[in-house]
Write a protein that holds these residues in place. Structure first.
Motif, PDB file in Angstrom:
ATOM      1  N   GLU C  14       0.858  -1.191   0.000  1.00  0.00           N
ATOM      2  CA  GLU C  14       0.000   0.000   0.000  1.00  0.00           C
ATOM      3  C   GLU C  14       0.888   1.233   0.000  1.00  0.00           C
ATOM      4  N   THR C  16      -0.691   4.330   0.141  1.00  0.00           N
ATOM      5  CA  THR C  16      -1.500   5.421   0.696  1.00  0.00           C
ATOM      6  C   THR C  16      -1.201   5.564   2.187  1.00  0.00           C
ATOM      7  N   ILE C  17      -1.356   6.784   2.686  1.00  0.00           N
ATOM      8  CA  ILE C  17      -1.214   7.039   4.119  1.00  0.00           C
ATOM      9  C   ILE C  17      -2.629   7.223   4.644  1.00  0.00           C
ATOM     10  N   THR C  18      -3.078   6.248   5.433  1.00  0.00           N
ATOM     11  CA  THR C  18      -4.481   6.230   5.833  1.00  0.00           C
ATOM     12  C   THR C  18      -4.590   6.226   7.354  1.00  0.00           C
ATOM     13  N   ASN C  42       8.542   5.495  -7.133  1.00  0.00           N
ATOM     14  CA  ASN C  42       9.439   6.464  -7.783  1.00  0.00           C
ATOM     15  C   ASN C  42       8.654   7.458  -8.651  1.00  0.00           C
ATOM     16  N   ALA C  43       7.928   8.346  -7.987  1.00  0.00           N
ATOM     17  CA  ALA C  43       7.090   9.299  -8.713  1.00  0.00           C
ATOM     18  C   ALA C  43       6.918  10.556  -7.883  1.00  0.00           C
ATOM     19  N   ILE C  44       6.669  11.650  -8.555  1.00  0.00           N
ATOM     20  CA  ILE C  44       6.244  12.874  -7.872  1.00  0.00           C
ATOM     21  C   ILE C  44       4.767  13.036  -8.195  1.00  0.00           C
ATOM     22  N   THR C  55      -4.229  10.418   0.564  1.00  0.00           N
ATOM     23  CA  THR C  55      -2.859  10.907   0.568  1.00  0.00           C
ATOM     24  C   THR C  55      -1.951   9.715   0.301  1.00  0.00           C
ATOM     25  N   THR C  56      -0.938   9.894  -0.545  1.00  0.00           N
ATOM     26  CA  THR C  56      -0.032   8.783  -0.810  1.00  0.00           C
ATOM     27  C   THR C  56       1.382   9.165  -0.402  1.00  0.00           C
ATOM     28  N   ALA C  57       2.198   8.135  -0.234  1.00  0.00           N
ATOM     29  CA  ALA C  57       3.559   8.352   0.257  1.00  0.00           C
ATOM     30  C   ALA C  57       4.490   8.761  -0.877  1.00  0.00           C
ATOM     31  N   HIS C  58       4.144   9.850  -1.525  1.00  0.00           N
ATOM     32  CA  HIS C  58       4.978  10.371  -2.604  1.00  0.00           C
ATOM     33  C   HIS C  58       5.302  11.821  -2.311  1.00  0.00           C
ATOM     34  N   PRO C  59       6.442  12.292  -2.808  1.00  0.00           N
ATOM     35  CA  PRO C  59       6.648  13.731  -2.729  1.00  0.00           C
ATOM     36  C   PRO C  59       5.541  14.406  -3.530  1.00  0.00           C
ATOM     37  N   SER C  60       5.145  15.552  -3.055  1.00  0.00           N
ATOM     38  CA  SER C  60       3.956  16.167  -3.627  1.00  0.00           C
ATOM     39  C   SER C  60       4.277  17.561  -4.131  1.00  0.00           C
TER      40      SER C  60
END
Lengths: 382, 272, 297
Positions: C14, C16-18, C42-44, C55-60
């Protein structure tokens, strides 16, 4: 070299990595010069041809965020169109540099209302006098904006037509010297997946005090004055040219009873007028207001102590308020025990020609106010 | 002047309750003000609304920080928020709860009245929207606004059949609300904290969003992963080829219950 | 074209930050969860204003509402300039940011064929501000700006065929999918990850609050949309090659999809037959396209 070529040359010297712009008169030729430079391999950059100014702005905003040095330019209506994302760029503390080739909000011809309409966007603003200064200011802007103590975007403006399409000699610095003086840019904080800090994942933000962001942003601009002064000095040492203290530049103010204050290309015409006034034995000096945001309040307090009157020539008007610089100068001198008169002149709006003779008259009026000590609050449209 | 704070969840009608209270008070000859939460509302997310009632026009625009009365529309909210926070000494807490006030674990020099508004709402409106059901309890416990005025306000807000169903709800809560008693509990169970409101971002625990709770019967589970796959909140973890619910992430939407092909997930009303 | 996967091939990890702040039963929250599972770390992730999903665990990175295409462009060009082309540039936008206010900048980015992902969670109205109509709202639907009045009842205009509009830009990949069909959704992301250039995915994301049905029925609603032909699942490559990914022997009548949603409660028989006719006509075109392997308008 015309003003737009001087700017494009500075962009090349700064080794800008991503540039984007949408053609609008009188900025258009910058986009053409940059396209040529990229097409001919003179500039190793991504030049993004977009469908409008708003997109050009957001392209450089995003590129700056991942760590590319960026440049964007526009004029008049284009400047107004990109107003919305300008707030985001400064709020994100991204050191984007923008050239505004002035075109007023009423018609094609120059005044400063395009950039003055962006006063509340949280950008730093410079107004330059001639093509050499456009090139020099562009380079200085990267150094100031990318300084870790600042990290804010900068717009420098120069009058459309009057400078953009007028050719005059410009000295071009050596690429190697520029490379020595201007180190590569690195984004801060990084948003690359392998470099981002865990607490910045997911784009969370602190909502406890919504006003704090405003306060910090405001203080960052005000505190940038020191860096501006420093960069102007180091540029002078490296390239042999600097502009006053970087914020303001005085011309023949020694022993002056009154000073005029001018911005942008009107300053050059004003210098000629000051020479004539001095020739006629009239003790009037000139201050060029170069950095409008942050406003060099302290400089005007010093000047205010020395003279009896200040005549501000604004090439802008906040309708219903008056000239933007005039208002700021009066504000700055309010703290002085003995205040000089401050006179408001609005000139060159909609590209109306301002002649040496016009400024000569402004000088005489200001000197008269210095001698009589009267405080005038009326506005004179020159 | 009295100040009122209403705790609810997006979808329970806290804002409507605040407007109805203000409107009914105005019909009774008072001046009033209904303030919604400032921000975005999400279905199920905790939120607050405020009311001021006075004999003269209300001028202040700040939120009600020290209310005289606190209304709690959702039985679980008092488990995650300090709903009595800021309540004046001797102030009144009206709780939607099955429990009698003596058993409510909220401490302080306050008075408490309870009413099972969820039950009333499910029976009269067929939906757990408790905003009107609590208004009858308010009128009874506080002494105003009058039931006649509340009825008029409801008819204006919900014309027709829906209005009559809501009016039935307020009369039942007027009858069924407990007497007001002094709080007897001594130990505060919830730490004093800011009143968290909805909005964007990541939350810590959404257990109290649930009106119904999914319970998996693992004996019947075939391991098809549907419940895991379709949970929007990753509340169902897949461990040793079996689902396991992390209840602090479960908002009680019921998708897993609906999607289970062998119907091995029960959906039970949360009882407090 | 995408390659079919089965449920066991869906990544377990997963990203996502839930729990997040989406409503109970939010289709878009599930869309985000599934999309970013397949995209990987590996994504922004890029945001413009929209209803909160997961919310997902990616730089935003975020920018102004109207600028989705330009923002993704800037990031991609910036990454190119600093030599980090391994990082995926993903926009996760709503239908407002895609069909309406963001359309211009997306169209320009598509025309430039920027190497970016544009992923739209389509919930068919401006849900963040409380259900106002968008260019994605279907005909006759009730929203707060297309109310059911005594004179005008619901939206009077059809939904934009956004996938075909973007396909007409000749972009390398565009597909429609639905949260009701996670295997289809993830297979399409998997395929898109192998494509260089402008990739777009339009995800049907039912909204229980705006569409007015019980949140537990989100997946059921999504499936009915697909099974009635109202939300066909297809993919188009290079603006031309076409494949219909879901082809039942017979479509269910549209009423099965319309009836459970209170946003359609006021529909007359005439309204329903218009929707049925529209759907049948479009379905015929899609079948023909599938047969030819070439998109028809």
């Amino acid at each position: 070299m015309v003003g737009n070529k001087a700017t494009a040359t500075a962009v090349k010297l700064a080794r800008v990595q991503v540039a984007s712009a949408f053609p609008v008169t009188p900025q258009t030729t910058i986009t053409e010069y940059l396209s040529d430079m990229v097409a001919n391999g003179e500039l190793d950059a991504e030049f993004v041809n977009v469908e409008g100014e708003l997109s050009s702005h957001v392209v450089v905003q995003a590129a700056s965020r991942v760590g590319a040095r960026t440049f964007v330019c526009t004029s008049g209506p284009g400047q107004l169109y990109m107003h919305h994302p300008m707030h985001q760029t400064s709020d994100n503390r991204l050191p984007v540099v923008m050239a505004t080739v002035h075109r007023g909000n009423k018609g094609m011809m120059p005044d400063h209302t395009d950039l003055m309409s962006q006063l509340w966007t949280g950008w730093m603003q410079f107004y330059v006098e001639h093509n050499q200064e456009a090139l020099d200011t562009c380079l200085m802007s990267y150094k100031i904006a990318e300084d870790e103590r600042v990290r804010l975007p900068i717009a420098f403006g120069y009058d459309g037509y009057v400078l953009s399409y007028t050719a005059e000699p410009v000295e071009i610095p050596d690429q190697k010297d520029v490379d020595d003086w201007l180190p590569p840019y690195k984004a801060m904080p990084s948003i690359l997946p392998d470099e981002v800090l865990p607490e910045n994942l997911g784009g969370r933000w602190d909502r406890s005090d919504p006003q704090k962001r405003w306060q910090e942003h405001h203080e960052a601009i005000v505190n940038a004055k020191d860096v501006i002064v420093e960069v102007n000095e180091s540029y002078g040492k490296k390239f042999g040219r600097s502009y006053g203290n970087g914020l303001t530049e005085e011309y023949r103010t020694e022993g002056a009873e009154a000073v005029l204050v001018a911005m942008g290309s009107l300053t050059g015409t004003a210098r000629a007028a000051i020479d004539r006034l001095r020739d006629d034995g009239l003790n009037v000096g000139l201050v060029k207001l170069r950095c409008f945001l942050p406003f060099p309040k302290e400089d005007f307090q010093e000047i205010g102590k020395k003279v009896g009157a200040i005549g501000m020539i604004d090439r802008n008007v906040c309708l219903g308020h008056g000239g933007a610089a005039y208002t700021q100068i009066r504000n700055a001198i309010y703290d002085l025990e003995e205040r000089p008169s401050v006179l408001e002149f609005i000139a060159g709006m909609g590209g109306k020609e301002v002649r040496v003779d016009d400024i000569y008259k402004i000088g005489k009026k200001t000197l008269k106010a210095a001698k009589s000590g009267g405080v005038s609050t009326s506005t004179e449209w020159v | 002047m009295i100040g009122i704070r209403i705790h609810g969840r997006g979808g329970q009608g806290a804002v409507t309750a605040s407007r109805l209270l203000a409107d009914a008070s105005f019909r009774d000859g008072k001046f009033s003000q209904a303030i919604p939460m400032y921000g975005t509302e999400r279905r199920g997310a905790p939120l607050v609304a405020y009311v001021r009632i006075d004999d003269v026009r209300v001028r202040e625009r700040e939120l009600v920080h020290e209310p005289d009365v606190v209304i709690v529309l959702d039985p679980l909210l008092s488990k995650e928020q300090s709903v009595a926070s800021g309540l004046k000494k001797g102030g009144l807490l009206i709780l939607n709860s099955k429990l009698p006030p003596e058993k409510v674990e909220i401490a302080g020099d306050i008075k408490i009245a309870t009413v099972d508004a969820t039950k009333i709402a499910l029976e009269t409106l067929k939906r757990p929207i408790t905003n009107t059901a609590i208004l009858g309890a308010f009128s009874k416990s506080v002494g105003y606004p009058t039931m006649e005025s509340i009825e008029k306000s409801i008819r204006k807000q919900f014309p027709g059949r829906v209005g009559e169903m809501n009016i039935a709800a307020i009369h039942r809560s007027y009858e069924e609300v407990t007497p007001v008693v002094q709080a007897t509990h001594t130990e505060p169970v919830v730490e004093e904290s800011d009143i968290a409101v909805g909005g964007y971002g990541v939350l810590k625990d959404v257990s109290s969003w649930r009106v119904f709770t999914p319970i998996i019967d693992l004996d019947k589970c075939t391991g098809c992963r549907s419940c895991w796959l379709f949970c929007p909140e990753t509340a169902i973890q897949w461990k040793d080829d079996r689902p396991e619910i992390e209840y602090h992430k479960c908002k009680g939407c019921g998708i897993c219950v609906e999607e289970c092909p062998v119907k091995c997930i029960a959906f039970e009303r949360v009882v407090v | 074209m995408s390659e079919r996967i089965n449920r066991l091939q869906i990544p377990m990890e997963e990203l996502t930050i839930t729990p997040g702040s989406a409503c109970q039963g939010c289709g878009a929250a599930l869309a985000a969860r599934l999309v970013f599972k397949a995209i990987g770390p590996n994504a922004i992730r890029h945001r413009i204003p929209c209803c909160p999903d997961s919310t997902t665990a990616h730089p935003s990175a975020n920018s102004v509402f109207e600028s989705g295409g330009a923002m993704l462009t800037g990031t991609w060009r910036g990454l190119k300039a600093i030599g980090r082309t391994d990082v995926q540039v993903v926009g996760f936008f709503g239908d407002g940011g895609t069909y309406d206010i963001g359309f211009q900048s997306l169209s320009a980015a598509a025309e430039r064929n920027e190497n970016i992902w544009v992923i739209t969670k389509d919930n068919e109205a401006y849900m963040n501000t409380g259900n106002q109509r968008s260019g994605a709202t279907p005909i006759f639907a009730r929203t707060s700006t297309t109310p059911v009045g005594s004179v005008i009842k619901g939206k009077q205009m059809r939904k934009k065929k956004i996938a075909k509009i973007f396909a007409a830009h000749g972009i390398p990949y565009i597909a429609t999918t639905s949260v009701g069909y996670p295997e289809d959704l993830i297979a399409k992301i998997n395929y898109g990850k192998t494509v260089e250039g402008f990739k777009m995915l339009i995800i049907q994301s039912p909204c229980p609050v705006g569409w007015r049905y019980d949140g537990s029925k989100t997946i059921a609603m999504a499936r009915l949309g697909v099974q009635t032909g109202i939300w066909p699942l297809f993919e188009i490559i290079d603006g031309e090659k076409f494949k219909l990914n879901y082809k039942p022997r017979e479509l269910k009548p549209v009423t099965e999809y319309l009836k459970p949603q209170a946003r359609f409660r006021h529909l007359t028989d005439e309204n329903i037959s218009l929707i049925q006719e529209d759907t049948a006509k479009e379905w015929e075109t899609l079948l023909k396209s599938d047969e030819l392997g070439r998109v028809l308008l």
